[in-house]
Write an enzyme that holds these catalytic residues in place. Structure first.
Site, short mmCIF file in Angstrom:
data_model
loop_
_atom_site.label_atom_id
_atom_site.label_comp_id
_atom_site.label_asym_id
_atom_site.label_seq_id
_atom_site.Cartn_x
_atom_site.Cartn_y
_atom_site.Cartn_z
N ASN A 1 0.88 -1.18 0.00
CA ASN A 1 0.00 0.00 0.00
C ASN A 1 0.91 1.22 0.00
O ASN A 1 1.45 1.60 1.03
CB ASN A 1 -0.91 -0.02 1.24
CG ASN A 1 -1.76 1.23 1.33
OD1 ASN A 1 -1.98 1.92 0.34
ND2 ASN A 1 -2.25 1.52 2.52
N LYS B 1 0.22 4.29 -0.41
CA LYS B 1 -0.39 5.52 0.11
C LYS B 1 -0.18 6.65 -0.90
O LYS B 1 -0.28 6.41 -2.11
CB LYS B 1 0.15 5.82 1.50
CG LYS B 1 -0.02 4.62 2.45
CD LYS B 1 0.29 4.93 3.88
CE LYS B 1 0.10 3.68 4.73
NZ LYS B 1 0.29 3.94 6.17
N HIS C 1 -9.30 1.99 5.19
CA HIS C 1 -8.03 2.20 5.87
C HIS C 1 -8.20 3.26 6.96
O HIS C 1 -8.96 4.20 6.81
CB HIS C 1 -6.97 2.64 4.86
CG HIS C 1 -5.57 2.58 5.39
ND1 HIS C 1 -5.06 3.56 6.22
CD2 HIS C 1 -4.58 1.67 5.24
CE1 HIS C 1 -3.81 3.24 6.54
NE2 HIS C 1 -3.51 2.09 5.96
N GLU D 1 -6.50 5.68 7.84
CA GLU D 1 -6.23 7.06 7.42
C GLU D 1 -7.44 7.65 6.72
O GLU D 1 -7.73 8.85 6.87
CB GLU D 1 -4.99 7.09 6.52
CG GLU D 1 -3.71 6.76 7.28
CD GLU D 1 -2.57 6.29 6.41
OE1 GLU D 1 -1.52 5.96 6.98
OE2 GLU D 1 -2.73 6.24 5.17
N GLU E 1 -5.32 -3.89 10.90
CA GLU E 1 -4.24 -2.94 11.10
C GLU E 1 -4.46 -2.16 12.39
O GLU E 1 -5.24 -1.20 12.41
CB GLU E 1 -4.18 -1.94 9.94
CG GLU E 1 -3.79 -2.55 8.62
CD GLU E 1 -3.35 -1.49 7.63
OE1 GLU E 1 -2.23 -1.61 7.11
OE2 GLU E 1 -4.10 -0.54 7.40
N GLY F 1 2.81 3.12 10.66
CA GLY F 1 3.73 4.22 10.46
C GLY F 1 4.42 4.70 11.71
O GLY F 1 5.05 5.76 11.72
N SER G 1 3.65 -1.79 10.18
CA SER G 1 5.12 -1.90 10.27
C SER G 1 5.61 -3.32 9.95
O SER G 1 6.50 -3.85 10.61
CB SER G 1 5.61 -1.45 11.64
OG SER G 1 5.27 -0.09 11.88
#
Length: 250
Positions: A9, A11, A94, A96, A166, A172, A212
């Site tokens: 991914n 991003k 996701h 985000e 996740e 991140g 990660s």
């Protein structure tokens, strides 16, 4: 037997030229079988991604889409257009997207239906915050996300779809859930699917861990019974790192 997945991914990273350079660097080096390699790229890179990967054992994913095929939705991406381009998957839900753009479980459910209707498969993301985990609410939160995301989806369609767990506190940040922590929650998700559908459907759904994931920890994560792969951010953007991930079995 569930085929493992390593899904990158990217991003909001890479332009079409960089996408082409990445694909040229991995050309001829992906495993032909035993693992499914996927790259999810920004919308502006998808033409390059689908064009340069068409003769490689690489599946392609968009990072988002809208839940309508067409219309006055300025700036959105049509799932029908993605399907026409030859995309295989779309990543939805996701953290985000939820955090920064206010996406709800209802939005994600609508998108999942639109993706399936257009003959692609959703990669449905879920995960809890550190505060929710520390308050003992992680399982309740994550299973609630899953229940809402899959409403109205048939067992056959869900069995082909992908779920990505996740934990938000591990995205991140450099922190990683231990392999045991990841396995524990992925098992909870699989049990939830069994309760909503049946054991056979739950056994077929591939569930990834994201947060990660790196070449250094992928083997341990993949050794767990219920973890079927990784949704990988930063480590998927370097060709050598991505190749190390997809060749984790060697």
């Amino acid at each position: 037997m569930r085929t493992p997945i390593i899904a990158g991914n990217w991003k909001m990273n890479k332009n079409p030229q960089e996408t082409q350079e990445f694909l040229e660097a991995i050309k001829g080096k992906l495993p032909e079988s035993g693992v499914e390699a996927i790259i999810g790229a920004p919308a502006i890179d998808l033409n390059a991604l689908t064009w340069f990967s068409k003769d490689e054992p690489l599946k392609t994913a968009a990072e988002n889409c809208y839940f309508e095929d067409a219309g006055a939705f300025t700036g959105e991406t049509s799932p029908k257009a993605l399907s026409d381009m030859g995309l295989d998957y779309v990543i939805i839900g996701h953290s985000e997207r939820r955090q920064y753009f206010g996406e709800t479980d209802e939005d994600i459910n609508k998108k999942a239906h639109a993706i399936l209707k257009n003959n692609m498969l959703p990669i449905i993301c879920c995960g809890e915050t550190l505060e929710q985990r520390e308050a003992g609410k992680a399982e309740e939160w994550v299973t609630g996300q899953i229940e809402n995301a899959v409403k109205g989806i048939s067992a056959d369609d869900l069995a082909k779809s992908v779920i990505a767990y996740e934990p938000i506190w591990a995205i991140g940040t450099g922190k990683t859930a231990t392999a045991d922590q990841a396995q524990e929650m992925v098992h909870v998700i699989r049990e939830k699917i069994a309760s909503l559908y049946d054991a056979d459907t739950a056994d077929k759904v591939r569930i990834l861990y994201g947060g990660s994931v790196k070449p250094a920890n992928v083997k341990e994560l993949m050794s767990k019974e219920d973890i079927d792969g990784g949704l990988v951010g930063g480590a998927s953007m370097d060709p050598e790192s991505f190749l190390a991930l997809v060749n984790f079995q060697k």
